[in-house]
Design a protein around this motif. Structure first.
Motif, PDB file in Angstrom:
ATOM      1  N   ALA A 235      51.430  47.502  39.452  1.00 52.59           N
ATOM      2  CA  ALA A 235      52.778  47.908  39.065  1.00 52.59           C
ATOM      3  C   ALA A 235      53.785  47.653  40.175  1.00 52.59           C
ATOM      4  CB  ALA A 235      52.781  49.393  38.677  1.00 52.59           C
ATOM      5  N   GLY A 236      53.382  47.848  41.431  1.00 49.39           N
ATOM      6  CA  GLY A 236      54.308  47.660  42.536  1.00 49.39           C
ATOM      7  C   GLY A 236      54.761  46.222  42.688  1.00 49.39           C
ATOM      8  N   ARG A 237      53.855  45.281  42.466  1.00 47.60           N
ATOM      9  CA  ARG A 237      54.164  43.858  42.634  1.00 47.60           C
ATOM     10  C   ARG A 237      54.427  43.167  41.299  1.00 47.60           C
ATOM     11  NH1 ARG A 237      49.798  45.209  45.996  1.00 47.60           N
ATOM     12  NH2 ARG A 237      50.204  44.944  48.233  1.00 47.60           N
ATOM     13  N   ARG A 238      54.169  43.847  40.201  1.00 46.98           N
ATOM     14  CA  ARG A 238      54.294  43.306  38.848  1.00 46.98           C
ATOM     15  C   ARG A 238      53.481  42.022  38.714  1.00 46.98           C
ATOM     16  NH1 ARG A 238      59.752  43.560  35.802  1.00 46.98           N
ATOM     17  NH2 ARG A 238      58.233  43.721  34.121  1.00 46.98           N
ATOM     18  N   LEU A 239      52.204  42.151  39.100  1.00 45.63           N
ATOM     19  CA  LEU A 239      51.256  41.059  39.037  1.00 45.63           C
ATOM     20  C   LEU A 239      50.022  41.505  38.276  1.00 45.63           C
ATOM     21  CD1 LEU A 239      51.380  39.791  42.738  1.00 45.63           C
ATOM     22  CD2 LEU A 239      52.386  38.645  40.748  1.00 45.63           C
ATOM     23  N   LEU A 240      49.274  40.532  37.808  1.00 42.71           N
ATOM     24  CA  LEU A 240      47.978  40.783  37.191  1.00 42.71           C
ATOM     25  C   LEU A 240      46.889  40.145  38.039  1.00 42.71           C
ATOM     26  CD1 LEU A 240      48.921  40.015  33.482  1.00 42.71           C
ATOM     27  CD2 LEU A 240      48.304  42.263  34.398  1.00 42.71           C
ATOM     28  N   TYR A 241      45.806  40.868  38.230  1.00 37.48           N
ATOM     29  CA  TYR A 241      44.603  40.327  38.860  1.00 37.48           C
ATOM     30  C   TYR A 241      43.566  40.146  37.755  1.00 37.48           C
ATOM     31  CZ  TYR A 241      47.066  42.391  42.837  1.00 37.48           C
ATOM     32  OH  TYR A 241      48.018  42.742  43.764  1.00 37.48           O
ATOM     33  N   TRP A 242      42.852  39.016  37.778  1.00 34.63           N
ATOM     34  CA  TRP A 242      41.870  38.796  36.737  1.00 34.63           C
ATOM     35  C   TRP A 242      40.673  38.028  37.290  1.00 34.63           C
ATOM     36  CZ3 TRP A 242      40.832  33.858  34.352  1.00 34.63           C
ATOM     37  CH2 TRP A 242      41.666  32.826  34.759  1.00 34.63           C
ATOM     38  N   THR A 243      39.537  38.251  36.676  1.00 35.92           N
ATOM     39  CA  THR A 243      38.309  37.615  37.143  1.00 35.92           C
ATOM     40  C   THR A 243      37.793  36.602  36.133  1.00 35.92           C
ATOM     41  OG1 THR A 243      36.700  39.128  36.103  1.00 35.92           O
ATOM     42  CG2 THR A 243      37.649  39.801  38.228  1.00 35.92           C
TER      43      THR A 243
END
Length: 382
Positions: free
Chosen positions: A139-147
């Motif tokens: 939420a802080g960076r408005r990014l998604l991490y995915w594997t």
């Protein structure tokens, strides 16, 4: 193919409400060591086999509290649409899941800014589509991490073609924005003495509430760490702690996986949820579909667990694993009359009575004998 404009404030959400939701997301979740309470479920109606961007294969879920939006990653390797994530709104109450509305879909893009191509094992070199398994929203960076757990497949000449596992970073538009450095032990070696087991790699992913660390869980033990976890063997799987600024691993812990229930095949970790930097919910899932499935949720803590980041092999080592206590046995949960292949979990919003909700989702593998189901639970009050 494009994403709906979900990121504007709705009329019912004031700027103050958004700020309050974002602040709440940074607070560690404290819960008592008592079982989760099952509230109810919702099942997706059957999807047409040829529908574009067909909803299915949902292997991970994460929640944006400020915008009341869920992101769900599909493990579809371009057979029913591009490698993608869906967006949804889920209405919860004390009675469970009242409704689920899928409101957007976004392809995940490769380094060149294009959607991933379909598998082509006869090309030179072979083209391998990623096997997406887990997702976490920052939420802080408005990014998604995915594997992607990667895989090994023989090419046209019979030689193994390898797509290595990864943890990548994406914008909300799906654009590639970098990746994390994985421990060397997570790389496929092409033999069965070291490295990860195919289809047993990066299944779990969760960000700490303060956004400082990302935790990733393997589904099965590495070859060098011991046998696969079946009905005859327990095992230790690695849960790795990554710094989200440097995108490098900083610690690793051994999580003890139970033996599989009889006739359910291999047991393994299918997702994790970080309640704090040291406390987690962990899904253990064993499935021999369409007949047998066993799913348990554990409360796990690092506590005095050994840091095994630099331990080459856990086999025959004096390792202190994470501690765990059973929070929910879904096969023995009253009122849960159908249980499918549960692969994802996330925190949801606070319920009207103030308790913290937890949402689980199943991966239907695009099979007619399975379903996509959403399960709602409540954490006990601390």
């Amino acid at each position: 193919m494009g994403m709906n404009p979900l990121f504007r404030l709705t009329r019912s959400m004031t700027a103050a409400a958004v700020m309050a939701a974002a602040a709440a997301a940074t607070t560690p979740i404290a819960v008592a060591d008592t079982p989760l309470e099952y509230l109810g479920q919702w099942q997706l109606p059957p999807q047409e086999a040829g529908a574009p961007n067909r909803i299915g294969g949902l292997s991970g879920i994460t929640y944006d509290p400020a915008h009341q939006t869920y992101y769900l990653i599909s493990d579809d390797k371009t057979e029913h649409g591009p490698v993608r994530f869906h967006t949804a709104r889920i209405a919860l109450s004390g009675n469970g899941v009242d409704d689920v509305q899928f409101v957007g879909v976004q392809p995940l893009l490769d380094e060149s800014g294009k959607p991933f191509g379909p598998n082509n094992f006869t090309s030179n070199p072979p083209v391998l589509a990623p096997d997406a398994e887990a997702i976490a929203y920052d939420a802080g960076r408005r990014l998604l991490y995915w594997t992607s757990e990667g895989y090994i497949h023989d090419d046209a000449s019979g030689k193994p073609a390898i797509l290595q596992p990864w943890i990548r970073v994406a914008g909300l538009d799906g654009a590639y924005q970098g990746e994390f450095a994985l421990p060397p032990s997570f790389m496929f070696t092409g033999d069965q003495t070291a490295g990860p087991r195919p289809n047993g790699v990066l299944e779990g992913l969760s960000l700490t509430p303060d956004g400082r660390y990302l935790f990733a869980a393997m589904e099965q033990p590495l070859y060098q760490d011991g046998p696969a976890t079946d009905e005859n063997h327990t095992g230790l799987v690695r849960i790795t702690k990554f710094d989200t600024v440097t995108r490098t691993p900083v610690a690793e812990y051994a999580y003890p996986v139970d033996r599989a229930a009889p006739e359910t095949g291999f047991n393994g970790v299918s997702d994790i949820l970080a309640l704090s930097e040291t406390s987690f919910l962990v899904i253990e899932r064993a499935a021999s579909l369409p007949r047998q499935v066993a799913v348990s949720v554990y409360r796990a803590d690092t506590g005095p667990a050994s840091d095994v980041l630099d331990v080459a092999s856990l086999r025959d080592q004096a390792v202190t694993p994470m501690t765990k206590t059973l929070a929910a046995d879904l096969r023995a949960t009253p009122g849960l009359d159908r249980l499918d292949n549960i692969e994802g979990l996330t925190l949801g919003p606070r319920l009207p009575d103030g308790r913290q909700s937890v949402v689980l989702v199943s991966d239907d593998n695009f099979q007619p004998f399975e379903v996509t189901q959403f399960l709602a639970f409540a954490l006990p009050r601390s």
